[in-house]
Scaffold this motif. Structure first.
Motif, short mmCIF file in Angstrom:
data_model
loop_
_atom_site.label_atom_id
_atom_site.label_comp_id
_atom_site.label_asym_id
_atom_site.label_seq_id
_atom_site.Cartn_x
_atom_site.Cartn_y
_atom_site.Cartn_z
N ARG A 52 9.78 8.06 -3.76
CA ARG A 52 9.21 6.77 -3.39
C ARG A 52 9.17 6.70 -1.87
NH1 ARG A 52 9.94 2.55 -7.45
NH2 ARG A 52 10.50 3.50 -9.45
N VAL A 53 7.97 6.66 -1.33
CA VAL A 53 7.78 6.74 0.12
C VAL A 53 7.18 5.44 0.63
CG1 VAL A 53 6.74 8.05 2.01
CG2 VAL A 53 7.37 9.22 -0.12
N ALA A 54 7.86 4.80 1.58
CA ALA A 54 7.36 3.55 2.16
C ALA A 54 6.92 3.77 3.60
CB ALA A 54 8.44 2.48 2.11
N PHE A 55 5.76 3.24 3.94
CA PHE A 55 5.27 3.23 5.32
C PHE A 55 5.47 1.81 5.86
CE2 PHE A 55 3.30 6.90 3.57
CZ PHE A 55 2.99 7.75 4.63
N LEU A 56 6.08 1.70 7.04
CA LEU A 56 6.37 0.39 7.62
C LEU A 56 5.61 0.24 8.94
CD1 LEU A 56 7.81 -2.30 7.83
CD2 LEU A 56 9.86 -1.10 8.63
N GLY A 57 4.68 -0.70 8.98
CA GLY A 57 3.91 -0.94 10.19
C GLY A 57 2.47 -1.30 9.88
N VAL A 109 4.23 11.02 -6.96
CA VAL A 109 4.83 10.28 -5.85
C VAL A 109 4.41 8.82 -6.00
CG1 VAL A 109 2.89 10.59 -4.27
CG2 VAL A 109 5.19 10.30 -3.34
N ILE A 110 5.19 7.91 -5.43
CA ILE A 110 4.81 6.50 -5.38
C ILE A 110 4.83 6.08 -3.92
CG2 ILE A 110 5.34 4.14 -6.13
CD1 ILE A 110 6.79 5.31 -8.52
N ILE A 111 3.72 5.52 -3.45
CA ILE A 111 3.57 5.13 -2.05
C ILE A 111 3.60 3.61 -1.92
CG2 ILE A 111 2.10 5.24 0.01
CD1 ILE A 111 3.21 7.95 -0.82
N PHE A 112 4.35 3.13 -0.93
CA PHE A 112 4.41 1.70 -0.61
C PHE A 112 4.00 1.50 0.85
CE2 PHE A 112 7.51 2.60 -3.88
CZ PHE A 112 7.42 1.53 -4.77
N HIS A 113 3.46 0.33 1.15
CA HIS A 113 3.11 0.02 2.54
C HIS A 113 3.54 -1.41 2.85
CE1 HIS A 113 -0.14 -0.56 5.87
NE2 HIS A 113 1.06 -0.33 6.37
N TYR A 114 4.42 -1.53 3.84
CA TYR A 114 4.89 -2.85 4.29
C TYR A 114 4.45 -3.03 5.74
CZ TYR A 114 7.77 -2.26 0.15
OH TYR A 114 8.19 -2.05 -1.14
N HIS A 132 12.25 7.38 1.05
CA HIS A 132 11.80 7.77 2.39
C HIS A 132 11.13 6.57 3.07
CE1 HIS A 132 12.33 11.99 1.13
NE2 HIS A 132 11.76 11.61 0.01
N LEU A 133 11.37 6.43 4.37
CA LEU A 133 10.75 5.36 5.15
C LEU A 133 10.05 5.98 6.35
CD1 LEU A 133 10.28 2.34 5.63
CD2 LEU A 133 12.41 2.31 6.96
N VAL A 134 8.75 5.72 6.48
CA VAL A 134 7.94 6.27 7.57
C VAL A 134 7.67 5.17 8.59
CG1 VAL A 134 5.82 7.48 8.16
CG2 VAL A 134 6.86 7.84 5.92
#
Length: 343
Positions: A52-57, A109-114, A132-134
């Motif tokens: 589970r991968v999150a992108f922050l921005g 994979v599961i992608i998140f975007h905050y 994971h946090l990007v």
């Protein structure tokens, strides 16, 4: 049917079967010999949590993913290839590589975007599991430290303006200063990619300005269903493996034809053959001897053999070492036999 009994299965071009248990979002990779034990798996377990991968921005663009839902991405040399875009780099498509420990060529994979920190924190408070946090390199340092203290198990990746780099190793151990500085100097693989509709540029006569970009040209030719011109890219360019991955991504979208376009239905066989050809091309470019020789043993069609032979002949003339030249010569000879056999 209860969710606990539901599975999603995906047969990959490489001959693997990926089986995802939807209730727990875990998966198992099946090979011809049975379930795979990924390298580095705890207790030799075959069951793997879906990353589970999150992108922050706000500047990240993940519009090509269905956020929060199960997706499948390509795997290269055991690393999951996750594409993203960032406002600082315009239309470039960058990639993050995550270790999988698997030999499979496609994994879930599961992608998140905050867009804001508050959104991310709210999701965590609501129990959203993330591995994971990007983050962008301009993310406030103090906030970064706060997140690290609050979520020590979260694997953080810092995206530099020109570089995608890993900030820490799995397990929550922060690297030393020298390791961090070294990681920030290294460059990630970047493939130029124009977000504007390829056919629009073609109609406006602006194609020449993109003529050095094989990924863009592949989009142009595929949109116009000029498949022979896509094949020609193998001879006109020295393709990199990551460029082959993106071309196959375009082909995959057309093959799935989720919008049920009539014009694509008649082209399914040719598109699948072209995709298979590029899959083999990827093996050749990465010199995957065992995998490619296994494909030679199984054999492939005359059309694919012709495509592979042309690339092998080109690569043989450009290869750097005598050993690789001999390997390519042998592959070319065996491919030629397949070509004649299917004539």
């Amino acid at each position: 049917m209860e969710l606990d009994t539901l599975y999603e299965e995906r047969k990959t071009p490489g001959g693997f079967l990926v089986k995802v248990r939807l209730a727990k979002m875990t998966y198992v990779v099946f090979t011809s010999k049975g379930p795979e034990v990924p390298k580095g798996a705890k207790n030799q377990s075959i069951v793997v949590p879906v990353p589970r991968v999150a992108f922050l921005g706000d500047e990240f663009d993940l519009s090509h993913f269905r956020l929060g839902e199960l997706s499948f991405v390509n795997v290269r040399q055991g690393k999951m290839v996750i594409p993203y875009q960032h406002a600082s780099s315009g239309n470039e498509v960058r990639t993050i590589f995550l270790n999988s420990g698997s030999e499979c060529d496609i994994l879930p994979v599961i992608i998140f975007h905050y867009r804001e920190s508050e959104d991310f924190l709210r999701a965590k408070e609501e129990g959203v599991e993330l591995h994971h946090l990007v983050l962008d390199e301009e993310f406030p340092r103090q906030d970064l430290v706060t997140l690290k203290i609050r979520f020590p198990a979260l694997n953080m990746l810092i995206i530099k303006r020109k570089v995608a780099q890993k900030l820490e190793a799995p397990g929550g151990i922060m690297p030393g200063k020298e390791e961090l500085e070294r990681s920030l100097r290294e460059e990630s693989s970047i493939v130029d990619f124009n977000k504007v509709r390829a056919t629009d540029l073609l109609e406006k006569g602006n194609l020449n300005m993109h003529s050095t970009n094989p990924v863009f040209l592949a989009r142009v030719h595929l949109r116009k269903l000029e498949l022979e011109k896509v094949k020609q890219l193998l001879l006109d360019f020295s393709l990199r493996p990551e460029e082959v991955i993106f071309i196959r991504t375009f082909l995959g979208v057309m093959i799935r034809n989720e919008e049920n376009k009539e014009e694509l239905k008649a082209w399914q066989l040719k598109l699948k053959n072209l995709d298979e050809g590029f899959r083999l091309v990827g093996m050749i470019l990465e010199m995957k001897e065992v995998e490619f020789e296994s494909e030679l043993d199984k054999g492939f069609s005359r059309d694919i053999a012709s495509m592979v032979y042309a690339l092998l002949e080109k690569e043989q003339g450009e290869v750097g070492s005598k050993e690789q030249e001999i390997v390519l010569w042998e592959w070319k000879l065996r491919t030629k036999r397949l070509f004649r056999k299917s004539a």
